[in-house]
Design a protein around this motif. Structure first.
Motif, short mmCIF file in Angstrom:
data_model
loop_
_atom_site.label_atom_id
_atom_site.label_comp_id
_atom_site.label_asym_id
_atom_site.label_seq_id
_atom_site.Cartn_x
_atom_site.Cartn_y
_atom_site.Cartn_z
N GLY A 222 -88.87 -11.43 -28.25
CA GLY A 222 -88.94 -10.89 -29.60
C GLY A 222 -89.62 -11.82 -30.58
O GLY A 222 -89.86 -11.44 -31.73
N GLN A 227 -94.75 -9.30 -31.57
CA GLN A 227 -93.48 -8.75 -32.03
C GLN A 227 -93.23 -9.13 -33.50
O GLN A 227 -92.73 -8.34 -34.28
N SER A 231 -93.05 -6.62 -37.05
CA SER A 231 -91.78 -6.51 -37.78
C SER A 231 -92.05 -6.47 -39.28
O SER A 231 -93.11 -6.90 -39.75
N GLN A 237 -87.93 -10.36 -33.51
CA GLN A 237 -87.21 -9.09 -33.31
C GLN A 237 -85.94 -9.41 -32.52
O GLN A 237 -86.00 -9.63 -31.30
N THR A 240 -84.93 -7.31 -29.40
CA THR A 240 -85.73 -7.64 -28.21
C THR A 240 -85.23 -8.93 -27.57
O THR A 240 -85.13 -9.03 -26.34
#
Length: 369
Positions: A222, A227, A231, A237, A240
């Motif tokens: 994440g 990622q 966001s 994240q 994740t």
């Protein structure tokens, strides 16, 4: 008839060949995704997961693209080097022969590949783990035709095995909302599905002789630049990352079970989550200056999903944790490899093979030429 000393020596050598068969060299067989791919996808002409572009490979060999999805070496490259093992070539390398396999092993890793067959379908061409195991089965047939079955069995049982997949099953499958797995499962049942599949795959490899095998765990996926940029906050994240932690816990438990139940199996789980998380959270502690954006990017246009010839490179590649939106830099890979070696207590298989040095960062070329 009286034999001379020379004749006796020749007869003894021949008898030794007849009884001992082929002298096995310890090699590696690597199964994985883009983090371990050393060139298979460059021969998959329709694959959209491809690193056959400048500036990939800029710090490796002659600096030309070689199929690795980074500027230098993979974690598997570095661990193998430090254990004194030869670097296995890509399965699709045109120069691959039975003799090359016996000397170096094979790397089946494929960018975009996953534990599940359905993972990464939008890349068009990639090898899933089941496909990679099928290719390994074909490799075994080739070697058995080259040397006798007993020698081949010894060769494959003495080899080292690496299995390093899983992140694509989340990032390029479950979390996309594109595949049926996204709504067919919840977080817990999807990981159960992955573990059931991985167990079947590892049992297949054991049946084909894999006795010393390591499964790489997932890093904080994440926190990869892709990622972050997707966001709203630019931060990691967390959902994740939690999936990566859950995957690692389940895979570690699976490997422990298999090591205790499969005959002569030494199956190890290589968990690098904590060290990578520490590097990302405290980059300066490890000599890095940037842990949230890629060294190779398209300026302010992000995410540019791959590093392309028109991309702009950072000034010092050794100071960046990430090379592109998905993949770590050579410097980060070396740190992770060294931590895994330390944590798992790997010993050199062949001390006469000295490890390759880390590539030095060269002056950043001007993309404008």
């Amino acid at each position: 008839m009286k034999l001379s000393s020379r004749q006796l020596i020749i007869i003894l050598i021949l008898l030794g060949i007849a009884t001992d068969g082929y002298h096995c060299k310890v090699v590696q067989f690597i199964f994985g995704d883009s983090l371990s791919d050393v060139g298979n996808n460059r021969y998959l002409t329709r694959s959209l997961a491809n690193a056959n572009l400048p500036w990939y490979g800029i710090d490796f060999g002659n600096g030309m693209p070689n199929g690795r999805f980074t500027n230098g070496r993979t974690v598997a490259d570095i661990i193998g080097d430090k254990m004194g093992l030869p670097r296995p070539p890509a399965f699709l390398d045109p120069s691959l022969t039975e003799d090359v396999i016996l000397e170096n092993g094979v790397n089946y890793a494929s960018g975009g590949g996953g534990i599940l067959n359905e993972t990464g379908g939008y890349f068009i061409q990639r090898f899933s783990l089941y496909k990679q195991i099928d290719l390994f089965r074909g490799t075994q047939d080739l070697i058995k035709s080259k040397i006798d079955n007993e020698a081949a069995e010894k060769f494959f049982q003495e080899a080292r095995y690496v299995v390093a997949l899983g992140s694509n099953d989340f990032i390029n499958n479950y979390l996309t909302g594109v595949y049926s797995d996204s709504w067919k499962y919840n977080d817990a049942t999807f990981i159960d599905y992955l573990m059931e599949t991985l167990e079947d795959q590892l049992k297949m490899l054991h049946g084909m002789g894999a006795r010393q095998l390591m499964v790489f765990g997932l890093a904080p996926m994440g926190c990869i630049p892709l990622q972050r940029v997707l966001s709203t906050s630019g931060g990691c994240q967390e959902k994740t990352n939690k999936l990566a932690v859950s995957f690692n816990a389940a895979a570690s438990k699976l490997l422990d079970k298999m090591s205790s139940t499969l005959a002569n199996a030494s199956y190890t789980f290589g968990d690098n989550y904590d060290v990578v998380n520490d590097v990302i959270t405290n980059p300066s502690k490890f000599g890095f200056e940037n842990s949230d954006s890629p060294c190779c990017s398209f300026g302010r246009i992000r995410p540019a999903l791959t590093c392309i010839p028109a991309s702009i490179l950072c000034k010092d590649r050794s100071k960046y944790v990430f090379w592109d939106e998905y993949h770590p830099s050579d410097a980060a890979n070396e740190l992770v490899a060294n931590e895994l070696i330390k944590k798992l207590g790997f010993l050199q298989v062949d001390p006469t093979n000295s490890p390759s040095p880390a590539p030095a960062s060269e002056p950043t070329p001007d993309p404008e030429g």
